[in-house]
Design a protein around this motif. Structure first.
Motif, short mmCIF file in Angstrom:
data_model
loop_
_atom_site.label_atom_id
_atom_site.label_comp_id
_atom_site.label_asym_id
_atom_site.label_seq_id
_atom_site.Cartn_x
_atom_site.Cartn_y
_atom_site.Cartn_z
N ALA A 79 0.80 -1.23 0.00
CA ALA A 79 0.00 0.00 0.00
C ALA A 79 0.83 1.27 0.00
CB ALA A 79 -0.92 0.00 1.22
N PHE A 80 2.13 1.18 0.31
CA PHE A 80 2.93 2.37 0.58
C PHE A 80 3.81 2.82 -0.58
CE2 PHE A 80 1.70 0.53 4.55
CZ PHE A 80 1.49 1.60 5.41
N ASP A 81 4.27 1.88 -1.39
CA ASP A 81 5.19 2.18 -2.49
C ASP A 81 4.50 3.06 -3.52
OD1 ASP A 81 6.89 2.24 -4.65
OD2 ASP A 81 7.14 0.09 -4.81
N GLY A 82 4.79 4.34 -3.47
CA GLY A 82 4.19 5.31 -4.38
C GLY A 82 3.12 6.13 -3.70
N PRO A 83 1.98 5.52 -3.29
CA PRO A 83 0.91 6.31 -2.69
C PRO A 83 1.33 7.10 -1.46
CG PRO A 83 0.05 4.19 -3.38
CD PRO A 83 1.55 4.15 -3.60
N LEU A 84 2.27 6.58 -0.67
CA LEU A 84 2.69 7.34 0.51
C LEU A 84 3.22 8.71 0.11
CD1 LEU A 84 3.14 7.44 3.57
CD2 LEU A 84 5.42 6.47 3.19
N GLY A 85 3.96 8.78 -1.01
CA GLY A 85 4.51 10.05 -1.45
C GLY A 85 3.46 11.02 -1.93
N ARG A 359 10.88 5.37 7.19
CA ARG A 359 11.31 4.08 7.72
C ARG A 359 10.28 2.97 7.47
NH1 ARG A 359 13.28 4.58 13.65
NH2 ARG A 359 11.14 5.32 13.95
N ASN A 360 10.81 1.81 7.09
CA ASN A 360 10.02 0.60 6.87
C ASN A 360 10.52 -0.44 7.88
OD1 ASN A 360 9.14 -1.93 5.94
ND2 ASN A 360 9.33 -1.39 3.79
N PRO A 361 9.73 -0.80 8.89
CA PRO A 361 10.27 -1.61 9.99
C PRO A 361 10.71 -3.01 9.58
CG PRO A 361 7.88 -1.38 10.17
CD PRO A 361 8.33 -0.42 9.11
N THR A 362 10.14 -3.57 8.52
CA THR A 362 10.53 -4.91 8.09
C THR A 362 11.49 -4.89 6.92
OG1 THR A 362 8.71 -5.13 6.52
CG2 THR A 362 8.28 -5.76 8.80
N GLY A 363 11.54 -3.78 6.18
CA GLY A 363 12.34 -3.71 4.97
C GLY A 363 11.66 -4.36 3.77
N ILE A 364 10.48 -4.95 3.96
CA ILE A 364 9.78 -5.64 2.88
C ILE A 364 9.07 -4.63 1.99
CG2 ILE A 364 7.90 -7.24 2.33
CD1 ILE A 364 8.58 -8.72 4.92
N PRO A 368 2.39 -7.43 -0.12
CA PRO A 368 1.36 -6.96 0.81
C PRO A 368 1.88 -6.70 2.22
CG PRO A 368 0.53 -8.80 -0.50
CD PRO A 368 2.00 -8.69 -0.78
N ALA A 369 3.03 -7.28 2.57
CA ALA A 369 3.61 -7.08 3.90
C ALA A 369 4.34 -5.75 4.05
CB ALA A 369 4.56 -8.23 4.23
N GLU A 370 4.44 -4.99 2.97
CA GLU A 370 5.07 -3.66 3.03
C GLU A 370 4.35 -2.81 4.09
OE1 GLU A 370 6.26 -1.43 -0.77
OE2 GLU A 370 4.29 -0.67 -0.26
N HIS A 371 5.13 -2.05 4.87
CA HIS A 371 4.50 -1.34 5.99
C HIS A 371 5.34 -0.14 6.42
CE1 HIS A 371 1.95 -0.76 9.46
NE2 HIS A 371 3.00 -0.80 10.27
N CYS A 377 5.01 7.76 9.31
CA CYS A 377 4.39 8.45 8.17
C CYS A 377 4.13 9.90 8.49
CB CYS A 377 3.09 7.75 7.77
SG CYS A 377 3.30 6.09 7.11
N LEU A 378 3.66 10.17 9.71
CA LEU A 378 3.40 11.55 10.11
C LEU A 378 4.71 12.33 10.23
CD1 LEU A 378 0.60 10.97 12.76
CD2 LEU A 378 0.35 11.91 10.47
N ALA A 379 5.76 11.65 10.70
CA ALA A 379 7.07 12.30 10.72
C ALA A 379 7.53 12.64 9.31
CB ALA A 379 8.09 11.39 11.41
N GLY A 380 7.21 11.76 8.36
CA GLY A 380 7.54 12.04 6.97
C GLY A 380 6.80 13.24 6.43
N VAL A 381 5.52 13.38 6.78
CA VAL A 381 4.74 14.55 6.36
C VAL A 381 5.36 15.82 6.92
CG1 VAL A 381 2.53 15.73 6.60
CG2 VAL A 381 2.59 13.29 6.06
N THR A 382 5.71 15.79 8.21
CA THR A 382 6.33 16.97 8.83
C THR A 382 7.65 17.30 8.16
OG1 THR A 382 5.28 16.47 10.96
CG2 THR A 382 7.20 17.93 10.99
N ALA A 383 8.46 16.29 7.89
CA ALA A 383 9.74 16.51 7.23
C ALA A 383 9.54 17.10 5.84
CB ALA A 383 10.52 15.20 7.14
N LEU A 384 8.59 16.56 5.08
CA LEU A 384 8.33 17.09 3.74
C LEU A 384 7.83 18.51 3.82
CD1 LEU A 384 8.20 16.61 0.70
CD2 LEU A 384 5.90 15.67 1.01
#
Length: 395
Positions: A79-85, A359-364, A368-371, A377-384
């Protein structure tokens, strides 16, 4: 925003995402992007290559600060690869408005089309076309697994394929591009929630065609067989060994077999190799060694081996001053290279680009296990938001 986007293109069977370019799921993602832009009063447009843009300020003014990523996925991706950005870009704009900052440069949010290349086999099609890395003729020649041509798929989705091609005018508007992305590894796991990218390893995709002879699995003597599956299997093992010895990566992740019958010896096996290395010379050497191993085994099996390079991206060193500015703005966060390709890497040849990783805690990733944890994520928003404020609100 995250809750609205989460169900789109999700497979009930795998829990992963199948958001392939110019499909129904892709159209839903694109409609979501447009709605987010219009909710915020941003000027919405689609460029000649199908990339979506949402503008704050005059797009023609130039020297714009652009952020965003992509919404498509690999088969059964996370769910995160791409949409998170993309989600983080809209959220960062909301944060900046809540701070009451005054923008001194135009700001844009972008969704690049077909970044993963899951349908037509070439990654970053939207950004490659815009930057002139992929020509119109090359794009027109792309076909999916069902034989559908890229321009036909675009046309069925309501986009005019006659317009695709290099977009110097639009890229000329950009003064800096910053892409936020979930980390696709474990470098940040024991460090901070956000890091800055230093470089992207050179990488590419190669198609190996193993030509044998179709025959009966139950009656053909072993010494009479020309079985391409044996050559393919040996090549997969050779790729792992050659890459490991060179400190590189080589992965066969896709295969197609003809005639694909349980009781038939195959006539053709196609295997797609993804290979990456820290430098271009190592990458070229590893691929050549894999090709040679395939040819040697093919000679013993009576199998002819053909190799076709389908895409290639050279090493990308992100813009030094911009990278260092991001690191300073964020208080000296970790700086790390990546083996994954991104639209930011494609655009780096045309405009100053930089990347943030969450940060991705599992590295996957690509699973579907991507996380990523909500707090990260909120820290990423603040940083951006901090980065965009530094770039777009202070000159």
């Amino acid at each position: 925003m995250w809750a609205e986007l989460l169900p789109v293109g999700r497979s009930a069977a795998s829990g992963g995402y199948r958001r392939f370019a110019w499909t129904t799921a892709d159209a839903e993602c694109r409609a979501w992007f447009r709605e987010q832009a219009e909710r915020r009063g941003l000027a919405y447009e689609v460029d000649r290559n199908g990339n979506q843009w949402a503008w704050l300020g005059d797009p023609q003014a130039g020297d714009a600060v652009v952020t965003g990523s992509h919404l498509d996925s690999v088969p059964d991706g996370g769910a995160f690869d791409g949409p998170l950005g993309v989600v983080s870009a809209f959220a960062a704009l909301d944060e900046l408005r809540s701070r009451g900052v005054e923008f001194t440069r135009p700001l844009a949010i972008v969704n690049f089309g077909d970044e993963e290349g899951a349908r037509f086999g070439v990654a970053c099609v939207g950004s490659r076309l815009a930057a002139g890395v992929l020509t119109r003729d090359q794009a027109y020649a792309l076909r999916d697994a069902d034989g559908a041509r890229l321009p036909d798929a675009m046309e069925r989705a309501g986009h005019d394929p006659a317009a695709i091609g290099t977009d110097h005018e639009r890229l000329g508007r950009i003064g800096a591009f910053v892409e936020l992305h979930v980390e696709q590894g474990r470098f940040l796991t024991e460090r901070q929630p956000v890091g800055v990218a230093s470089a992207i390893w050179p990488h590419g995709r190669w198609r190996f065609d193993f030509h044998g002879e179709a025959n009966h699995a139950g009656t053909t003597r072993v010494e009479d067989r020309r079985d391409p599956m044996l050559t393919y299997a040996t090549t997969v093992l050779a790729a792992r060994k050659k890459a490991r010895l060179a400190g590189a990566l080589a992965t066969f992740g896709k295969v197609a077999v003809e005639p694909n019958g349980t009781n038939a010896i195959a006539s053709l096996v196609r295997g797609w190799l993804d290979s990456r290395a820290a430098d271009e010379a190592t990458l070229e050497r590893v691929v050549e060694e894999i090709r040679q191993a395939a040819a040697d085994r093919g000679g013993r099996d009576g199998v002819r081996v053909e190799l076709t390079r389908e895409s290639y991206t050279p090493v990308v060193d992100f813009d030094g001053p911009l990278r260092d500015r991001l690191a300073r703005t964020l208080g000296g966060v970790p700086v790390l290279p990546t083996g994954a390709g991104h639209d930011a890497g494609i655009l780096a040849s045309a405009v100053p680009t930089a990347m943030l990783f969450v940060r991705n805690p599992t590295g996957i990733s690509h699973s579907p296990a991507e996380h990523a944890e909500a707090a990260d994520c909120l820290a990423g928003v603040t940083a951006l938001a901090d980065v965009l404020e530094d770039l777009a609100c202070q000159g």
